[in-house]
Scaffold this motif. Structure first.
Motif, PDB file in Angstrom:
ATOM      1  N   PHE A  39       1.004  -1.220   0.110  1.00 29.48           N
ATOM      2  CA  PHE A  39      -0.056  -0.054  -0.153  1.00 29.48           C
ATOM      3  C   PHE A  39       0.858   1.347   0.134  1.00 29.48           C
ATOM      4  CE2 PHE A  39      -3.984  -1.990   2.081  1.00 29.48           C
ATOM      5  CZ  PHE A  39      -4.194  -2.573   1.007  1.00 29.48           C
ATOM      6  N   GLY A  40       1.877   1.037   0.595  1.00 31.17           N
ATOM      7  CA  GLY A  40       3.068   2.386   0.581  1.00 31.17           C
ATOM      8  C   GLY A  40       3.525   2.530  -0.826  1.00 31.17           C
ATOM      9  N   TYR A  41       3.818   1.596  -1.520  1.00 28.16           N
ATOM     10  CA  TYR A  41       4.235   1.775  -3.046  1.00 28.16           C
ATOM     11  C   TYR A  41       3.145   2.304  -3.773  1.00 28.16           C
ATOM     12  CZ  TYR A  41       7.708  -2.223  -1.972  1.00 28.16           C
ATOM     13  OH  TYR A  41       8.812  -2.588  -1.302  1.00 28.16           O
ATOM     14  N   ALA A  42       1.843   1.797  -3.668  1.00 26.78           N
ATOM     15  CA  ALA A  42       0.659   2.618  -4.203  1.00 26.78           C
ATOM     16  C   ALA A  42       0.633   3.852  -3.900  1.00 26.78           C
ATOM     17  CB  ALA A  42      -0.750   1.693  -3.792  1.00 26.78           C
ATOM     18  N   GLN A  43       0.808   4.283  -2.574  1.00 20.04           N
ATOM     19  CA  GLN A  43       0.740   5.728  -2.411  1.00 20.04           C
ATOM     20  C   GLN A  43       1.724   6.351  -2.971  1.00 20.04           C
ATOM     21  OE1 GLN A  43       1.882   7.073   1.811  1.00 20.04           O
ATOM     22  NE2 GLN A  43      -0.224   7.648   1.952  1.00 20.04           N
ATOM     23  N   ASP A  44       2.836   5.789  -2.819  1.00 15.81           N
ATOM     24  CA  ASP A  44       4.080   6.579  -3.435  1.00 15.81           C
ATOM     25  C   ASP A  44       3.816   6.830  -5.283  1.00 15.81           C
ATOM     26  OD1 ASP A  44       7.087   7.086  -3.960  1.00 15.81           O
ATOM     27  OD2 ASP A  44       6.575   5.715  -5.453  1.00 15.81           O
ATOM     28  N   ALA A  45       3.070   5.927  -5.719  1.00 18.30           N
ATOM     29  CA  ALA A  45       2.793   6.024  -7.198  1.00 18.30           C
ATOM     30  C   ALA A  45       1.757   6.914  -7.288  1.00 18.30           C
ATOM     31  CB  ALA A  45       2.606   4.920  -7.873  1.00 18.30           C
TER      32      ALA A  45
END
Length: 344
Positions: A39-45
């Motif tokens: 989810f952190g990767y998704a937020q970063d993107a």
């Protein structure tokens, strides 16, 4: 009635954990630390929504555990500013047998339909899924951490499951929750099977032959949205394949087997009212119709590196930088070598 701001600016991806081949494996093996990382990767993107398949079969085995894990997932998603669109049932994949659900052989492990074909096609057995729909809708039918509830993915007449999908939509509607209801439709015209029973229309276009082809489909969707007053989202897209989509094709040009989200991202983000690409994590193809030709897809590896900087920047913004690893996932390559006796 939800106002239009609820549906605006939807920028999402389809999400399965890296090593889950199907929804059953997602929930059986769910690791909250892995989910939070992704989810952190998704937020970063820059994503604000994820389309995530739940598992009726895992619920049958461990109903309390399933809901404990689902609650954990959507609580985490809220922390990262992401709304989840859960998918209750699935048309695609191998039949839902115990063997297919747990299969982890990298050559043959793929998605499975849900419920099994026998239930989908027999109206006398539809009552078997009622308790699951009842429990889900009572628990989450008005939960604002959810973007929408997708009753089923890709039902269509050739599969013989449109009547089942219609039944599920009407059953979910009977609970009168505030979370919008939707169906994952293969094409725009499949939405006609459901009409006014849906709050959001969906369509899929994974491998258009050109950006012009996708732009035409999105234009049609915009017309549907204008005429009906309902959001019309592109909920599966991947890349351009000039030579054709490659379904059930054993060999396609190698350059078409790899992720290339940047070939479509500008067209999608400039024209579609809401969208979800396939998929957040770099993975082998979900469907056996794409697996034999070597297709894999996705944006992030488990370690946070990205398959393609061009793809990442097309999604997240041109000024953003991440480590690049232009290969299939390490765990998948290792599993292939092990299966092949070290030949790879």
């Amino acid at each position: 009635m939800l106002d239009s701001s609820y549906f605006s600016g939807i920028r999402g991806a389809v999400y399965f954990p890296s090593r889950a081949y199907n929804p059953y494996q997602t929930w059986r093996d769910l690791n909250p630390d892995e989910i939070a990382r992704d989810f952190g990767y998704a937020q970063d993107a820059g994503l604000n929504a994820l389309r995530m398949f739940v598992s009726y079969e895992f619920w049958l085995e461990q109903p309390d555990t399933f809901f404990e894990r689902f609650e954990k997932v959507i609580s985490l998603s809220a922390e990262y500013g992401i709304r989840i669109m859960p998918v209750l049932f699935e048309d695609c994949g191998a039949d839902n047998t115990p063997e297919n659900r747990v299969n982890r052989d990298p050559h043959t492990a793929v998605c499975v339909c849900s419920p099994c074909r026998a239930v989908q096609k027999d109206p006398a057995r539809w009552v078997e899924v009622h308790a699951f729909v009842d429990a889900f809708m009572r628990g989450y039918g008005s939960d604002t951490r959810l973007l929408a509830i997708e009753c089923m993915n890709e039902p269509h007449w050739e599969s013989g499951n449109v009547p089942f999908a219609r039944h599920i939509v009407k059953l979910a509607r009977s609970y009168q929750g505030t979370v919008p209801l939707t169906i994952g439709c293969i094409t725009l015209w499949h939405t006609l099977y459901f009409g006014d029973d849906l709050d959001i229309y969906q369509y899929h276009h994974n491998f258009p032959c050109s950006t012009e082809d996708l732009r035409r489909v999105i234009k049609d969707a915009s017309t549907v949205q204008e005429l009906t007053g309902k959001p019309c989202w592109l909920t599966e897209w991947q890349r351009v394949r000039e030579a054709g989509p490659g379904w059930d094709t054993a060999v396609i040009p190698q350059e078409y087997t790899v992720p290339a989200l940047a070939t479509l991202a500008p067209t999608v983000y400039q024209n579609a009212s809401g969208s979800f690409f396939w998929s957040l994590m770099v993975k082998p193809a979900y469907l056996m119709a794409q697996r034999p030709n070597g297709t894999y897809n996705g944006l992030f590896h488990e370690d946070g590196s990205v398959y393609s900087l061009e793809d990442y920047q097309a999604i997240a913004g041109k000024d953003k930088v991440r480590t690049v690893k232009a290969s299939m996932p390490d765990w998948y390559l290792r599993s292939l070598r092990e299966q092949d006796g070290g030949a790879r």
